[in-house]
Design an enzyme around this catalytic site. Structure first.
Site, PDB file in Angstrom:
ATOM      1  N   HIS A 121       0.906  -1.261  -0.055  1.00  0.00           N
ATOM      2  CA  HIS A 121       0.064  -0.103  -0.010  1.00  0.00           C
ATOM      3  C   HIS A 121       0.755   1.323   0.077  1.00  0.00           C
ATOM      4  CE1 HIS A 121      -2.216   3.291   2.371  1.00  0.00           C
ATOM      5  NE2 HIS A 121      -3.119   2.902   1.530  1.00  0.00           N
ATOM      6  N   HIS A 167       1.406  11.124  -2.096  1.00  0.00           N
ATOM      7  CA  HIS A 167       0.177  10.787  -1.298  1.00  0.00           C
ATOM      8  C   HIS A 167      -0.277  12.147  -1.216  1.00  0.00           C
ATOM      9  CE1 HIS A 167      -1.874   9.217   2.431  1.00  0.00           C
ATOM     10  NE2 HIS A 167      -2.477   8.973   1.286  1.00  0.00           N
TER      11      HIS A 167
END
Length: 562
Positions: A121, A167
């Site tokens: 992830h 992110h």
């Protein structure tokens, strides 16, 4: 006999004698039973391997190889092994509970949906989810550890003319997409030759999607898997995809003016640029979208509506669905069997909830017990759940693919599937004796655990698995000893051995606070070798210590033997 000095103050030192560990009773008994007149020949050793260690396929060549591995020791005798040499063999790398050299042995010809995949992830992050740097190094490290699914978040750069990986909505620094793709290409197949899936979380406009299509195509070339049809009725097998790269993301249908049967899915919850307002594509945009769509081997997306629609199984095509750990936990309350049915053909990816800002992880068995193939983990830290994940994927030769248990794939006479909520019967009883440990005095400084005395070690041993199988037990604390001998028996009742992981952690008791870490490992129960075996321990990151290890005795019995 050597001694260790611990300085307490200027005028006072504590002196402890160190000793050499002696063969414990289990080792002596086995040696006496299988040897003749204090010497164990090659034939005797072969008999020991078959009858005591359960190695039914062992050959005389295997026994000879063990003999040859001991010839460099001063304790080796040509006529055969005496007790000390036999003991050193049991503690050596030829006698591992779970040998790292084990080969791929699962059937690899089934569709991808029939396997659990070692899944990362936000694979580019070096630390937490908020302010850490993005880099290619975590991607390389994950691939070299056998991870088969890499996640990249695609965002426009500040000028809007190039693509970067970061992110979104945080202070994490970006990394160049091309560097990430190159790192994947160079490291994808060192640990395993089975396919690598790259999941894109796409926040790009058509022009940048075109740029991504060009980069991906030029970087991977023939390594890239292209699906002959957009709507596959069944995923290909890992065997047929060896050394291939697959792209998985949501197709950009919006720009083609097609009927919108599904909606964008992003972990951040932000809308993709294509979701805002009505858009009428020009010819260049349509060509761009076609180029990007052709990259996608595994189509992702959620159907419109709620959970029940998301889990619909279309017999004419397969797809990937992504749910957060919270969404999955909510879904299993009502749709447990529907999830199992969905994952028999389709792929389900589960990812950490957004509040895990520290890059922590969650219980993977919730996903695995419901058939979720891609239980996505943050790989950059350490902790119980990551150790369990690493242990699970030591199975099947560490290739990153573990065949799902048959009960998750079967259909009954009335088309019924496995119900994860139904009561489970005990299938096997695992008996483990924690005999002793060694190697800390070689891998650690003599004051690493206690400034004033040798360490006080104890071992925690247990089963991680479905809720009914979870169990943790603990040995006694052996005080002031670098070579602890516990010689304690434990028993574990296991209902789902296919998913069970043996967890071992050695700690050093500290009266003033939290215990100190002395090593850990996690191993798949389904592949453990029986008999007297050695278990090398690892550091918090999963790297094996050079010398630290335990000696265990492991046996399995049927429930009615209780």
């Amino acid at each position: 006999m050597p001694k260790q000095n611990f300085k307490v103050c200027l005028c006072w030192r504590r002196i402890f004698k160190t000793r050499v560990v002696e063969p414990p009773p289990d080792v002596k008994n086995a040696f006496n039973h299988f040897s003749q007149s204090g010497t164990m020949t090659v034939d005797d050793l072969l008999t020991f391997l078959i009858e005591h260690q359960g190695e039914n396929n062992a050959t005389k060549e295997d026994a000879q190889a063990i003999f040859d591995s001991l010839k460099h020791l001063n304790i080796f005798q040509r006529r055969g092994l005496h007790l000390e040499a036999f003991f050193r063999y049991l503690l050596g790398d030829h006698n591992l509970t779970h040998p790292p050299s084990s080969k791929v042995h699962h059937d690899m010809t089934a569709p991808l949906a029939h396997y659990f995949l070692f899944t990362g992830h936000n694979s580019y992050l070096t630390g937490n989810q908020v302010i850490s740097a993005s880099s290619v190094e975590p991607i390389k490290d994950a691939l070299l550890r056998g991870v088969r699914v890499i996640e990249l978040d695609l965002w426009p750069n500040s000028k809007g003319d190039d693509v970067e990986i970061r992110h979104g909505g945080t202070l994490t620094s970006p990394v160049d997409l091309q560097k990430c793709l190159q790192a994947i290409k160079e490291n994808a197949f060192h640990a395993s030759e089975y396919p690598v899936v790259i999941t894109f979380e796409d926040h790009l406009n058509p022009n940048l999607q075109k740029k991504v299509a060009k980069m991906v195509t030029e970087t991977f070339g023939d390594m890239l898997y292209w699906s002959e049809t957009e709507n596959m009725q069944q995923f290909p097998s890992p065997e047929s995809l060896k050394k291939r790269i697959l792209i998985s993301t949501k197709p950009p249908k919006e720009y083609l003016g097609e009927n919108r049967g599904d909606v964008s899915e992003t972990e951040s919850g932000r809308r993709n640029p294509s979701d805002v307002g009505e858009h009428f594509p020009d010819e260049d945009e349509e060509n761009t979208v076609v180029q990007y769509r052709q990259l996608i081997a595994i189509h992702a997306g959620k159907l419109k509506g709620g959970l029940e629609n998301w889990l619909s199984d279309d017999p004419m095509k397969v797809r990937r669905l992504s749910l957060s750990e919270q969404e999955l936990e909510n879904a299993i309350r009502t749709y447990a069997t529907k999830i199992v049915r969905f994952t028999q053909r389709n792929l389900l990816r589960v990812y950490p909830k957004g509040t895990r800002l520290d890059s922590s992880n969650y219980n993977p068995f919730v996903g695995w017990m419901h058939g979720a193939q891609m239980v996505a983990f943050n790989m950059q830290g350490y902790g119980k759940y990551l150790w369990i994940m690493q242990g699970m994927f030591k199975a099947n030769g560490g290739c990153g693919y573990v065949k799902k248990p048959d009960f998750l794939l079967r259909r009954g006479e009335n088309d019924e599937v496995f119900n994860p909520s139904a009561p489970l019967e005990v299938k096997t009883v695992m008996r483990v004796k924690v005999i002793l440990g060694e190697g800390w005095h070689q891998d650690f400084h003599h004051t690493a655990f206690d400034r004033y005395s040798p360490p006080d070690f104890y071992t925690k041993i247990g089963i991680a698995g479905v809720p009914e199988d979870k169990d943790v037990k603990q040995t006694a604390i052996i005080e002031d000893e670098w070579l602890p001998v516990w010689d304690q028996d434990f028993e574990f009742l296991i209902r789902v051995p296919e998913l069970a992981v043996l967890r071992i952690q050695v700690l050093e008791y500290d009266t003033t606070g939290r215990p100190d870490f002395g090593g850990q490992t996690s191993l798949p129960v389904s592949e453990l070798r029986t008999g007297i075996r050695t278990v090398p321990l690892c550091d918090k990151k999963g790297n094996k210590y050079k010398h630290v290890r335990l000696l265990l005795s492991i046996n399995f019995g049927r429930p009615y033997d209780l």
